[in-house]
Design a protein around this motif. Structure first.
Motif, PDB file in Angstrom:
ATOM      1  N   PRO A 171       0.817  -1.211   0.000  1.00 49.22           N
ATOM      2  CA  PRO A 171       0.000   0.000   0.000  1.00 49.22           C
ATOM      3  C   PRO A 171       0.853   1.265   0.000  1.00 49.22           C
ATOM      4  O   PRO A 171       2.076   1.221   0.161  1.00 49.22           O
ATOM      5  N   TYR A 172       0.170   2.376  -0.181  1.00 51.98           N
ATOM      6  CA  TYR A 172       0.823   3.695  -0.168  1.00 51.98           C
ATOM      7  C   TYR A 172       1.640   3.876   1.108  1.00 51.98           C
ATOM      8  O   TYR A 172       1.209   3.525   2.195  1.00 51.98           O
ATOM      9  N   PHE A 173       2.842   4.378   0.967  1.00 53.09           N
ATOM     10  CA  PHE A 173       3.796   4.609   2.050  1.00 53.09           C
ATOM     11  C   PHE A 173       4.211   3.311   2.738  1.00 53.09           C
ATOM     12  O   PHE A 173       4.368   3.242   3.949  1.00 53.09           O
ATOM     13  N   SER A 174       4.420   2.287   1.913  1.00 51.05           N
ATOM     14  CA  SER A 174       5.080   1.077   2.372  1.00 51.05           C
ATOM     15  C   SER A 174       6.173   0.742   1.370  1.00 51.05           C
ATOM     16  O   SER A 174       6.275   1.363   0.305  1.00 51.05           O
ATOM     17  N   PHE A 175       7.005  -0.242   1.706  1.00 56.02           N
ATOM     18  CA  PHE A 175       8.087  -0.619   0.810  1.00 56.02           C
ATOM     19  C   PHE A 175       8.429  -2.079   1.009  1.00 56.02           C
ATOM     20  O   PHE A 175       8.053  -2.706   2.012  1.00 56.02           O
ATOM     21  N   THR A 176       9.143  -2.617   0.050  1.00 57.91           N
ATOM     22  CA  THR A 176       9.612  -3.987   0.130  1.00 57.91           C
ATOM     23  C   THR A 176      11.018  -4.057  -0.450  1.00 57.91           C
ATOM     24  O   THR A 176      11.415  -3.191  -1.232  1.00 57.91           O
TER      25      THR A 176
END
Length: 375
Positions: A171-176
């Motif tokens: 989702p928005y404002f997450s990262f991997t």
């Protein structure tokens, strides 16, 4: 003194980009036209290099404690793989910088400051970490950066990775962290400065040229074009995103700048908390707003006067053309009585004496509910 180059400089010159000086770096201002690059970002996709987007690495047992002391937002609410937007303030509540914080693990965070404030933030964090178990490192050229922004960005990045890029998974404002274009240890972040669906890519610097070529090739059938600072600034002003050094500085506070939503007073003490509490409770003497003009013709300059019925009520801090909306936009601080949505103001150019009537906007002129970025 010779200016510095990001890893993509030779790509820019080969494409005939107009080069400008940004904090000692040769940066691409535009490749074709600001308008074309702006509209591509809104309608398909744009590829951006922000000339010196350096990561400040914070690692150690007391990393979270340091961030709770220095950020106005609440780093403790972050889970792994999440990011937040925050200001770092001085004791008077003035903004030292606005930045993004990424939580890699309970003892490991990344900060992405404004490019012109990297050294300032590195020094400030180092000073504030005295007595804490936290190591602050400016990663410099060790990590490279590219940003793919626009409604087709997911399709483009998906060509290069097996990572799940769906909104449910990322989702928005997450990262991997994943492999992108066969480059392992790449961070794919759902962040950016455009207000569109987008991905910021951070990866080992030695793969910079390879990543540029891979992303451009993946975007060939999706309308991806390289974009410069001109388009980055024009898409950001449609979103009413403040720009450090113009709309924000060490004399402006998050409360004045309309960023009060980032200030978490309930998390405990942090630098600037008392000053910001006073502003919240007593009110402020100025508020940052957007001003919309009826067309693209008039673009005021920072410092131009904003008035109502011949009386000055504030100053312009930044302005640009909003090509997707078809009208010029400005930002500026007004006294609270004038800072109401729909208020008609007159902006006068200090250079030409020309005056134009504009309308105050409190929300973002483009996609105020942020549905595009969250798609």
């Amino acid at each position: 003194m010779a200016r510095r180059h990001t890893p993509y400089y030779h790509k820019f010159t080969a494409l005939g980009a107009e080069i400008v000086d940004r904090i000692g770096f040769d940066a691409a201002y535009k490749f074709t036209s600001v308008e074309e690059e702006h509209l591509a970002t809104r309608r398909s996709a744009g590829l951006y290099d922000v000339y010196y987007q350096v990561i400040v690495d914070i690692k150690g047992r007391d990393a979270e404690k340091l961030l709770q002391k220095t950020l106005v937002n609440d780093a403790a609410r972050l889970a792994g793989g999440q990011a937040l937007y925050s200001s770092v303030c001085n004791a008077a509540g003035g903004i030292i910088d606005d930045l993004t914080c990424f939580r890699l693990s309970p003892a490991h965070y990344w900060l992405c400051p404004t490019p012109s404030r990297v050294d300032t933030i590195t020094s400030w964090m180092t000073e504030q970490a005295e007595g804490l178990n936290a190591c602050i490192t400016n990663l410099g050229a060790g990590r490279a950066y590219l940003s793919v922004q626009g409604p087709r960005s997911r399709e483009i990045v998906a060509q290069l990775t097996d990572a799940d890029l769906s909104t449910a998974a990322l989702p928005y404002f997450s990262f991997t962290r994943s492999t992108v274009a066969e480059v392992s240890d790449t961070v794919i972040a759902r962040t950016g400065y455009s207000g569109e669906l987008g991905y910021e890519l951070f990866y080992p610097g030695e793969y910079a040229e390879h990543m540029w070529d891979a992303v451009m090739a993946a975007g060939k059938d999706y309308g991806l074009i390289p974009c410069g600072l001109g388009a980055l600034r024009s898409v950001r002003i449609e979103k009413r995103y403040p720009l450090y050094g113009l709309d924000l500085d060490e004399t402006t506070s998050p409360i004045e700048a309309g960023l009060g939503w980032t200030v978490r007073f309930d998390k405990g003490d942090f630098t600037g908390r008392e000053a910001l509490l006073r502003q919240r409770d007593a009110g402020v003497t100025r508020t940052l707003v957007a001003i919309e003009f009826p067309d693209l013709e008039f673009v005021p300059a920072p410092g131009d006067e904003i008035g109502i019925d011949g009386e000055p009520v504030g100053k312009v801090t930044s302005a640009d053309r909003g090509y997707f909306l078809g009208r010029s936009l400005a930002m500026g601080y007004l006294n609270p009585d004038a800072a109401a949505a729909g208020t008609s103001v007159t902006v006068t150019s200090g250079a030409s004496g020309e005056s134009k009537i504009g309308t105050v906007s409190i929300k973002a002129p483009y996609d105020p509910e942020r549905t595009r970025a969250r798609a």
